[in-house]
Enzyme design. Structure first.
Site, PDB file in Angstrom:
ATOM      1  N   GLY A  18       3.182  34.048  19.225  1.00  0.00           N
ATOM      2  CA  GLY A  18       3.633  32.874  18.460  1.00  0.00           C
ATOM      3  C   GLY A  18       5.077  32.580  18.818  1.00  0.00           C
ATOM      4  O   GLY A  18       5.579  33.039  19.863  1.00  0.00           O
ATOM      5  N   ALA A  20       7.910  33.709  17.658  1.00  0.00           N
ATOM      6  CA  ALA A  20       8.843  34.834  17.731  1.00  0.00           C
ATOM      7  C   ALA A  20       8.621  35.645  19.018  1.00  0.00           C
ATOM      8  O   ALA A  20       9.560  35.893  19.780  1.00  0.00           O
ATOM      9  CB  ALA A  20       8.699  35.716  16.496  1.00  0.00           C
ATOM     10  N   GLY A  54       4.929  21.047   8.700  1.00  0.00           N
ATOM     11  CA  GLY A  54       6.090  20.273   8.229  1.00  0.00           C
ATOM     12  C   GLY A  54       7.218  20.166   9.219  1.00  0.00           C
ATOM     13  O   GLY A  54       7.785  19.092   9.422  1.00  0.00           O
ATOM     14  N   GLU A 121      11.731  18.645   2.452  1.00  0.00           N
ATOM     15  CA  GLU A 121      10.647  19.399   1.795  1.00  0.00           C
ATOM     16  C   GLU A 121      11.193  20.075   0.554  1.00  0.00           C
ATOM     17  O   GLU A 121      12.407  20.020   0.283  1.00  0.00           O
ATOM     18  CB  GLU A 121      10.052  20.418   2.773  1.00  0.00           C
ATOM     19  CG  GLU A 121       9.249  19.774   3.896  1.00  0.00           C
ATOM     20  CD  GLU A 121       8.663  20.772   4.872  1.00  0.00           C
ATOM     21  OE1 GLU A 121       8.301  21.882   4.464  1.00  0.00           O
ATOM     22  OE2 GLU A 121       8.577  20.435   6.056  1.00  0.00           O
ATOM     23  N   HIS A 249       1.417  28.812  -1.091  1.00  0.00           N
ATOM     24  CA  HIS A 249       1.770  27.400  -0.905  1.00  0.00           C
ATOM     25  C   HIS A 249       1.054  26.613  -1.994  1.00  0.00           C
ATOM     26  O   HIS A 249      -0.125  26.850  -2.267  1.00  0.00           O
ATOM     27  CB  HIS A 249       1.325  26.932   0.479  1.00  0.00           C
ATOM     28  CG  HIS A 249       1.972  25.638   0.908  1.00  0.00           C
ATOM     29  ND1 HIS A 249       1.678  24.442   0.316  1.00  0.00           N
ATOM     30  CD2 HIS A 249       2.908  25.379   1.844  1.00  0.00           C
ATOM     31  CE1 HIS A 249       2.404  23.487   0.891  1.00  0.00           C
ATOM     32  NE2 HIS A 249       3.163  24.030   1.821  1.00  0.00           N
ATOM     33  N   ARG A 296       8.589  26.460  -3.939  1.00  0.00           N
ATOM     34  CA  ARG A 296       7.128  26.664  -3.945  1.00  0.00           C
ATOM     35  C   ARG A 296       6.602  27.537  -5.074  1.00  0.00           C
ATOM     36  O   ARG A 296       5.518  27.297  -5.592  1.00  0.00           O
ATOM     37  CB  ARG A 296       6.728  27.347  -2.639  1.00  0.00           C
ATOM     38  CG  ARG A 296       6.745  26.377  -1.546  1.00  0.00           C
ATOM     39  CD  ARG A 296       6.321  26.977  -0.267  1.00  0.00           C
ATOM     40  NE  ARG A 296       6.545  25.932   0.708  1.00  0.00           N
ATOM     41  CZ  ARG A 296       6.503  26.097   1.999  1.00  0.00           C
ATOM     42  NH1 ARG A 296       6.238  27.271   2.491  1.00  0.00           N
ATOM     43  NH2 ARG A 296       6.709  25.092   2.794  1.00  0.00           N
ATOM     44  N   HIS A 358       0.160  31.984   1.725  1.00  0.00           N
ATOM     45  CA  HIS A 358       0.709  31.217   2.846  1.00  0.00           C
ATOM     46  C   HIS A 358       1.653  32.013   3.734  1.00  0.00           C
ATOM     47  O   HIS A 358       1.520  32.019   4.945  1.00  0.00           O
ATOM     48  CB  HIS A 358       1.443  30.000   2.270  1.00  0.00           C
ATOM     49  CG  HIS A 358       2.020  29.086   3.295  1.00  0.00           C
ATOM     50  ND1 HIS A 358       1.239  28.416   4.216  1.00  0.00           N
ATOM     51  CD2 HIS A 358       3.306  28.708   3.557  1.00  0.00           C
ATOM     52  CE1 HIS A 358       2.010  27.665   4.989  1.00  0.00           C
ATOM     53  NE2 HIS A 358       3.264  27.835   4.621  1.00  0.00           N
ATOM     54  N   ARG A 393      10.542  32.085   0.153  1.00  0.00           N
ATOM     55  CA  ARG A 393      11.065  31.396   1.340  1.00  0.00           C
ATOM     56  C   ARG A 393      11.241  29.895   1.120  1.00  0.00           C
ATOM     57  O   ARG A 393      10.372  29.231   0.559  1.00  0.00           O
ATOM     58  CB  ARG A 393      10.098  31.607   2.504  1.00  0.00           C
ATOM     59  CG  ARG A 393      10.504  30.899   3.776  1.00  0.00           C
ATOM     60  CD  ARG A 393       9.524  31.197   4.873  1.00  0.00           C
ATOM     61  NE  ARG A 393       8.232  30.632   4.585  1.00  0.00           N
ATOM     62  CZ  ARG A 393       7.755  29.529   5.163  1.00  0.00           C
ATOM     63  NH1 ARG A 393       8.467  28.883   6.066  1.00  0.00           N
ATOM     64  NH2 ARG A 393       6.561  29.090   4.861  1.00  0.00           N
TER      65      ARG A 393
END
Ligand code: FAD
Ligand code: SIN
Length: 525
Positions: A18, A20, A54, A121, A249, A296, A358, A393
């Site tokens: 991914g 990272a 997002g 957001e 989420h 969230r 999430h 987060r």
């Protein structure tokens, strides 16, 4: 497969491709280091990163590292590491420009005046998120893979599952190595096609295996997010922290037999509102200041409460009443198509939504260079815990964390590689199969389903002492059965995942049980 692949050596082994792992590989390759990059999926770009919607935090009008830091720390309920926050807020936007925009040419959306289009957001005090419509992760991951595939010193292995880390203190044929500090010398990898286990020796190993959402019944995460890296690091003796902080989420699509795909927070950032079955907005009741754009954990618990009080299985996200129809399709084409597949036209009707697992805010403890507590073992991205997110987060900071720590881990590796001792193949045993019996898939899928139910019902959004005690005892029993099974049959990817998932579940449940205080996304009644 030829014999050399049963046992091979590499300078740096990176597990997970991914953002990272991909950024670490790219930076190392460009510094002349030879890298082996592994993905359990046969599709190189398959990862949580690919599904990110997002966007990624950049920099807004009148923005500053201090303002971004304030938002991160508020969302993290004061539990964030100030050092990690400082690093990300100072270095993040610069790396986004240099690596994502200039080096990889990720096609972020632009305004009519040719500026980067900035979205807002939940929890952000201003608009500062760059995005590629509502499929930002796909744009980033495809650009990253394109660059990786042309680097000759990156060997990409797809369809290979890391099974366990090789740690001389545990595995060495020389018994005296047990007295040395814990260190990592590579990993055992399952070649899914041949079924053989490869011993891969590396001077440095980087875990970049992503999240754990799949251990819960409802999740926005794809199938690979089952805690493999966390469980492997735990077994190797690495320090694991903040594991009670699983972020839910607020808005995953809800229909009983449909997958719980994500409805981006950017939708609320663009003006959509959460409404009850009567069509009336309800967030003002729970957070009069931030309303639908509260952090969230606040929004997820408000939805949970609303569902309890109103006795309804889901709430709704109303775009149609608040955003012009043409804008909806233009801004959120991916979500629009997904909803339509399940019979919901979001330009004219509200989307049924519920919270879903999430993002894992905890993980393998790492320092500012991505170094874990085990020598020569790094962790970057969602599998790691830098302390940036604290107890919860802030939206769109996770891709950025993967970018910043992937970059920094590569820098540290380049500077220290020549001094890292190479482990001799003769010192490490090859894998020994204990059985040729094929694993019964029905057992694996039933165990996985039990695990998901236990985690969802007892270690979910709202936790109690009794539920957590019950979860720990059921999961421990399940783990004993799974370990017995694991040792009695031939390994496959699902079984490796199941073993890691149950250990991950226990790590989360124990941390949740130990922390008696409700904070951030850990909520106890
Ligand atoms: P991943 O991208 O998940 O990559 C992990 C890799 O490891 C994968 O390639 C996986 O196949 C591989 N792997 C796992 N186990 C093994 C094993 N045993 N052996 C070999 N390979 C293995 N964050 C944001 O900042 N902005 C967003 O807009 C955003 N939207 C999101 C939307 C969705 C639907 C989801 C699920 C997450 C979103 N997030 C977002 C969170 C963010 O996408 C992830 O936290 C981030 O992409 C994690 O990156 P990573 O490189 O750490 O892991
Ligand atoms: C979203 O688009 O809502 C997800 C953003 C994130 O997880 O950071």
């Amino acid at each position: 497969m030829d014999d050399s692949r049963i046992d091979f050596q590499t300078e740096v082994l990176i597990i997970g491709s991914g953002i990272a792992g991909g950024i670490t590989a790219l930076q190392l390759a460009d510094a002349g280091v030879e890298v082996t990059l592994v993905n359990r999926s046969k599709i190189p770009e398959e990862s949580n990163t690919y599904y990110a919607q997002g966007g990624i935090v950049y920099s807004g009008e009148h923005d500053s590292p201090e303002l971004l830091a304030e938002d991160i720390i508020r969302a993290g309920a004061g539990y964030c590491s100030t050092n990690a926050v400082k690093l990300l807020t100072m270095e993040g936007p610069k790396l986004t420009r240099e690596i994502l925009i200039e080096k990889l040419a990720v096609p972020f959306d632009m305004t009519e005046s040719h500026e980067l289009s900035l979205a807002r957001e939940g929890g952000h005090s201003i608009s500062r998120i760059v995005h590629a419509t509502d499929a930002t992760g796909m744009a980033i991951e495809l650009a990253l893979m394109k660059a990786i595939l042309i680097r000759k010193n990156i060997h990409l292995l797809t369809g290979f599952t890391a099974v366990d880390l090789l740690t001389p203190a545990h595995h060495s044929l020389n018994r005296l190595r047990i007295y040395e500090p814990l260190s990592c010398a590579g990993a055992y990898l399952l070649d899914q096609e041949s079924g053989s286990i490869v011993r891969c020796l590396a001077r440095k190993t980087v875990l970049a295996t992503g999240g754990i959402g799949q251990i819960f019944l409802r999740t926005t995460n794809p199938p690979g997010a089952r805690g493999d890296g966390l469980a492997m690091a735990y077994r190797a003796g690495a320090r694991v922290i903040n594991s009670e902080f699983m972020q839910f989420h607020p808005t995953a699509f809800y229909q009983p037999n449909a997958p719980s795909f994500l409805i981006s927070e950017a939708v609320r950032g663009a003006g959509a509102k959460l409404v009850g079955a009567d069509g009336k907005p309800f967030m003002e009741k729970y957070d009069p200041v931030w309303k639908d754009l509260a952090p969230r954990d606040v929004v997820s618990r408000s939805i949970h409460q609303e569902m309890l009080v109103e006795d309804i299985p889901n709430v709704y996200l109303d775009l149609a009443s608040y955003i012009p129809h043409e804008k909806v399709k233009e801004m959120f084409p991916f979500i629009y198509d997904q909803c339509l597949k399940y019979g919901i036209d979001m330009t004219v009707e509200p989307i049924p939504v519920v919270p879903a697992a999430h993002y894992f805010c905890g993980g393998v403890w790492v320092d500012e260079w991505g170094r874990s507590s085990v020598e020569s073992l790094y962790a970057v991205g969602e599998v790691s815990c830098t302390g940036l997110h604290g107890a919860n987060r802030l939206a769109s900071t996770s891709l950025l964390e993967g970018l910043v720590w992937g970059y920094r881990a590569a820098q540290d590796i380049v500077g220290t590689l020549k001094d890292a001792p190479a482990t001799m193949a003769s010192d490490m045993p090859g894998w020994e199969d204990t059985s040729n019996e094929t694993a019964d898939l029905a057992l694996i899928s039933q165990d996985m389903s039990t695990l998901k139910q236990v985690m969802w019902n007892y270690v979910g959004l709202v936790r109690t002492t009794r539920r957590l005690q019950r979860a720990i005892s059921e999961l421990r029993h399940l783990e004993v059965e799974i370990e017995r099974f694991y040792r009695a049959v031939k390994l496959n990817d699902d079984l490796v995942g199941l073993r890691n998932a149950v250990r991950t579940g226990i790590i989360v449940a124990l941390a949740a049980w130990e922390n008696k205080n409700s904070v951030g996304c850990h909520y106890r009644i």
